[in-house]
Design a protein around this motif. Structure first.
Motif, PDB file in Angstrom:
ATOM      1  N   VAL A 195       0.856  -1.183   0.000  1.00 15.51           N
ATOM      2  CA  VAL A 195       0.000   0.000   0.000  1.00 15.51           C
ATOM      3  C   VAL A 195       0.891   1.232   0.000  1.00 15.51           C
ATOM      4  O   VAL A 195       1.736   1.383   0.889  1.00 15.51           O
ATOM      5  N   VAL A 196       0.716   2.092  -0.986  1.00 18.48           N
ATOM      6  CA  VAL A 196       1.500   3.328  -1.054  1.00 18.48           C
ATOM      7  C   VAL A 196       0.538   4.490  -1.271  1.00 18.48           C
ATOM      8  O   VAL A 196      -0.067   4.616  -2.337  1.00 18.48           O
ATOM      9  N   THR A 197       0.376   5.311  -0.252  1.00 15.50           N
ATOM     10  CA  THR A 197      -0.379   6.560  -0.404  1.00 15.50           C
ATOM     11  C   THR A 197       0.538   7.758  -0.180  1.00 15.50           C
ATOM     12  O   THR A 197       0.068   8.875   0.007  1.00 15.50           O
ATOM     13  N   SER A 198       1.838   7.525  -0.200  1.00 15.54           N
ATOM     14  CA  SER A 198       2.833   8.590  -0.116  1.00 15.54           C
ATOM     15  C   SER A 198       3.167   9.074  -1.525  1.00 15.54           C
ATOM     16  O   SER A 198       3.272   8.285  -2.460  1.00 15.54           O
ATOM     17  N   ALA A 199       3.322  10.371  -1.690  1.00 15.13           N
ATOM     18  CA  ALA A 199       3.546  10.963  -3.011  1.00 15.13           C
ATOM     19  C   ALA A 199       4.966  10.695  -3.505  1.00 15.13           C
ATOM     20  O   ALA A 199       5.885  10.435  -2.728  1.00 15.13           O
ATOM     21  N   THR A 212      -6.221 -13.589  -0.742  1.00 20.40           N
ATOM     22  CA  THR A 212      -7.511 -12.918  -0.612  1.00 20.40           C
ATOM     23  C   THR A 212      -7.463 -11.421  -0.866  1.00 20.40           C
ATOM     24  O   THR A 212      -8.424 -10.844  -1.362  1.00 20.40           O
ATOM     25  N   GLY A 213      -6.390 -10.740  -0.521  1.00 19.57           N
ATOM     26  CA  GLY A 213      -6.361  -9.286  -0.582  1.00 19.57           C
ATOM     27  C   GLY A 213      -5.876  -8.752  -1.909  1.00 19.57           C
ATOM     28  O   GLY A 213      -5.461  -9.481  -2.802  1.00 19.57           O
ATOM     29  N   ARG A 214      -5.963  -7.427  -2.052  1.00 18.03           N
ATOM     30  CA  ARG A 214      -5.416  -6.761  -3.230  1.00 18.03           C
ATOM     31  C   ARG A 214      -3.901  -6.907  -3.258  1.00 18.03           C
ATOM     32  O   ARG A 214      -3.238  -6.874  -2.229  1.00 18.03           O
ATOM     33  N   GLY A 215      -3.359  -6.975  -4.463  1.00 14.02           N
ATOM     34  CA  GLY A 215      -1.913  -7.059  -4.585  1.00 14.02           C
ATOM     35  C   GLY A 215      -1.238  -5.749  -4.230  1.00 14.02           C
ATOM     36  O   GLY A 215      -0.433  -5.678  -3.300  1.00 14.02           O
ATOM     37  N   ILE A 216      -1.560  -4.683  -4.984  1.00 12.39           N
ATOM     38  CA  ILE A 216      -0.982  -3.357  -4.747  1.00 12.39           C
ATOM     39  C   ILE A 216      -2.103  -2.329  -4.710  1.00 12.39           C
ATOM     40  O   ILE A 216      -2.959  -2.295  -5.601  1.00 12.39           O
ATOM     41  N   PHE A 217      -2.100  -1.488  -3.688  1.00  6.80           N
ATOM     42  CA  PHE A 217      -3.003  -0.341  -3.580  1.00  6.80           C
ATOM     43  C   PHE A 217      -2.132   0.892  -3.714  1.00  6.80           C
ATOM     44  O   PHE A 217      -1.266   1.145  -2.876  1.00  6.80           O
ATOM     45  N   ILE A 218      -2.330   1.668  -4.783  1.00 11.41           N
ATOM     46  CA  ILE A 218      -1.470   2.819  -5.032  1.00 11.41           C
ATOM     47  C   ILE A 218      -2.313   4.087  -5.025  1.00 11.41           C
ATOM     48  O   ILE A 218      -3.262   4.216  -5.792  1.00 11.41           O
ATOM     49  N   GLY A 219      -1.986   4.997  -4.115  1.00 14.57           N
ATOM     50  CA  GLY A 219      -2.749   6.229  -4.004  1.00 14.57           C
ATOM     51  C   GLY A 219      -1.875   7.451  -3.837  1.00 14.57           C
ATOM     52  O   GLY A 219      -2.380   8.530  -3.536  1.00 14.57           O
ATOM     53  N   GLY A 220      -0.570   7.291  -4.006  1.00 16.23           N
ATOM     54  CA  GLY A 220       0.345   8.426  -3.880  1.00 16.23           C
ATOM     55  C   GLY A 220       0.509   9.134  -5.203  1.00 16.23           C
ATOM     56  O   GLY A 220       0.922   8.546  -6.202  1.00 16.23           O
ATOM     57  N   SER A 232      -2.990 -12.806  -7.045  1.00 15.11           N
ATOM     58  CA  SER A 232      -3.910 -12.460  -5.964  1.00 15.11           C
ATOM     59  C   SER A 232      -5.324 -12.882  -6.344  1.00 15.11           C
ATOM     60  O   SER A 232      -6.116 -12.081  -6.833  1.00 15.11           O
ATOM     61  N   PRO A 233      -5.691 -14.142  -6.123  1.00 17.67           N
ATOM     62  CA  PRO A 233      -6.983 -14.646  -6.591  1.00 17.67           C
ATOM     63  C   PRO A 233      -8.190 -13.963  -5.968  1.00 17.67           C
ATOM     64  O   PRO A 233      -9.289 -14.026  -6.517  1.00 17.67           O
ATOM     65  N   GLY A 234      -8.024 -13.296  -4.826  1.00 21.48           N
ATOM     66  CA  GLY A 234      -9.193 -12.793  -4.125  1.00 21.48           C
ATOM     67  C   GLY A 234      -9.690 -11.433  -4.548  1.00 21.48           C
ATOM     68  O   GLY A 234     -10.821 -11.068  -4.231  1.00 21.48           O
ATOM     69  N   ALA A 235      -8.897 -10.641  -5.255  1.00 26.39           N
ATOM     70  CA  ALA A 235      -9.312  -9.263  -5.540  1.00 26.39           C
ATOM     71  C   ALA A 235      -8.520  -8.718  -6.718  1.00 26.39           C
ATOM     72  O   ALA A 235      -8.029  -9.466  -7.557  1.00 26.39           O
ATOM     73  N   GLU A 236      -8.381  -7.373  -6.769  1.00 25.08           N
ATOM     74  CA  GLU A 236      -7.638  -6.751  -7.858  1.00 25.08           C
ATOM     75  C   GLU A 236      -6.148  -7.016  -7.740  1.00 25.08           C
ATOM     76  O   GLU A 236      -5.608  -7.115  -6.632  1.00 25.08           O
ATOM     77  N   GLY A 237      -5.513  -7.054  -8.892  1.00 22.32           N
ATOM     78  CA  GLY A 237      -4.060  -7.057  -8.877  1.00 22.32           C
ATOM     79  C   GLY A 237      -3.523  -5.720  -8.416  1.00 22.32           C
ATOM     80  O   GLY A 237      -2.719  -5.642  -7.485  1.00 22.32           O
ATOM     81  N   ILE A 238      -3.965  -4.632  -9.065  1.00 23.79           N
ATOM     82  CA  ILE A 238      -3.551  -3.269  -8.700  1.00 23.79           C
ATOM     83  C   ILE A 238      -4.799  -2.399  -8.612  1.00 23.79           C
ATOM     84  O   ILE A 238      -5.605  -2.365  -9.548  1.00 23.79           O
ATOM     85  N   PHE A 239      -4.963  -1.691  -7.508  1.00 22.58           N
ATOM     86  CA  PHE A 239      -6.052  -0.732  -7.357  1.00 22.58           C
ATOM     87  C   PHE A 239      -5.451   0.667  -7.326  1.00 22.58           C
ATOM     88  O   PHE A 239      -4.557   0.951  -6.513  1.00 22.58           O
ATOM     89  N   VAL A 240      -5.914   1.547  -8.214  1.00 25.25           N
ATOM     90  CA  VAL A 240      -5.366   2.895  -8.349  1.00 25.25           C
ATOM     91  C   VAL A 240      -6.390   3.892  -7.815  1.00 25.25           C
ATOM     92  O   VAL A 240      -7.512   3.946  -8.300  1.00 25.25           O
ATOM     93  N   GLN A 241      -5.982   4.683  -6.836  1.00 27.46           N
ATOM     94  CA  GLN A 241      -6.921   5.611  -6.214  1.00 27.46           C
ATOM     95  C   GLN A 241      -6.638   7.066  -6.538  1.00 27.46           C
ATOM     96  O   GLN A 241      -7.559   7.856  -6.661  1.00 27.46           O
TER      97      GLN A 241
END
Length: 319
Positions: A195-199, A212-220, A232-241
């Protein structure tokens, strides 16, 4: 000074090894400490009936924390607060796998108000969180902000939590200029791999196996995600916010959605998808989607194309 070859066991309160400057939120002195080859066992465990305790607490400048073994602590395996130029290298940190998830070690490595850190070649397992750059409830102002943190070549596994987000590696908005590279993440049961929400941050060459969880959550904002492998069978590979994210040359396998966009001005190109059960790229909520190129789906022998506004084109083009 050097702290070396000690065995510290059954700590009733506080850290097993505590290296701290006199000031609570800064390091006024050049500590130049070496904390190496120590073993810390049972810091604040439930058996002792006390609260949270760290394995090693380091509030110091120009320090090296290396080759230590830390087992069964209740709070943080290695905590770094308000430090400068610190190296955390080749440590083994393991929570108590026999405990209920909610009673395990809170986090393997915690980073707060640190400038210039290398976190490399560590093994973290059986915690509720893995390697975390965070405010820990503080205000997003100095001295609580972190800059220039490098997290590389670590193995993080068996992370799960019912109280926290359960992330294996995370950098929150209190940080900037964070690089997360060449890490391997396995079995993030309830949370996300990275998880990266740092710019202005970078996520390169990581391998994530998350059931089960997302692979990468990117919000920076203005961050880059490249050359990662995600299963990551349970969810998104990469979620972009957030806005202005660049995704390139990632390999995404066995996910529900490959890349899920919820942002503006994101660029995704040359990513590969194998056995994605729902949608390779879901960008229907994007107001301005500058470019999503032809995305190769190796098993299907097709290209999928997407219009410039981010809405999926229904046509499939034969390779």
């Amino acid at each position: 000074f050097i702290v070396r070859n000690n065995i510290v066991q059954n700590i009733f309160f506080g850290a097993g090894i505590n290296i701290a400057d006199n000031d609570a939120t800064t390091t006024n002195d050049e500590t130049n400490a070496l904390i190496i080859d120590n073993i810390v066992l049972d810091a604040g465990t439930a058996i002792l009936g006390v609260g949270a305790s760290d394995g090693i607490f380091a509030n110091c400048d120009n320090c090296v924390v290396s080759r230590n073994q830390i087992y069964r602590v209740t709070d943080t395996g290695i905590a770094m607060d308000y430090s400068r130029n610190i190296r955390v290298l080749g440590n083994t940190i393991r929570g108590d796998s026999a405990l209920a998830v909610s009673s395990r070690m809170v986090q393997g490595i915690g980073i707060l108000g640190v400038v210039g850190a290398i976190i490399a070649d560590n093994e973290v397992s059986y915690g509720q969180l893995g390697i975390i750059v965070t405010l820990s409830g503080q205000a997003a102002v100095d001295p609580y902000l972190s800059y220039g943190v490098r997290i590389r070549d670590n193995l993080v596994s068996e992370i799960s939590s019912t109280l926290y987000l359960g992330d294996a590696i995370s950098a929150d908005p209190s940080a900037a200029d964070v690089t997360i590279s060449n890490n391997e993440i396995r079995n993030t049961i309830s949370g996300r791999g990275i998880v990266v929400t740092s710019a202005h941050s970078r996520v390169f060459n990581n391998r994530i196996y998350s059931p089960t969880g997302r692979g990468i959550f990117i919000g920076g904002a203005r961050s880059k995600v490249a050359f990662n492998y995600i299963n990551s069978p349970g969810a998104e590979g990469i979620f972009v916010q957030d806005d202005s994210i660049y995704l390139t040359h990632n390999a995404i396998q066995n996910t529900v959605n490959g890349i899920n966009h919820n942002s503006k001005a994101t660029i995704a190109d040359h990513n590969e998808f194998v056995t994605v059960t729902n949608t390779d790229i879901n960008a229907t909520n994007v107001a301005l989607h500058e470019f999503v190129g032809a995305i190769r789906v190796p098993n299907a022998q097709w290209y999928k194309t997407f219009r410039g506004d981010g809405v999926t084109d229904s046509n499939l083009i034969r390779r």
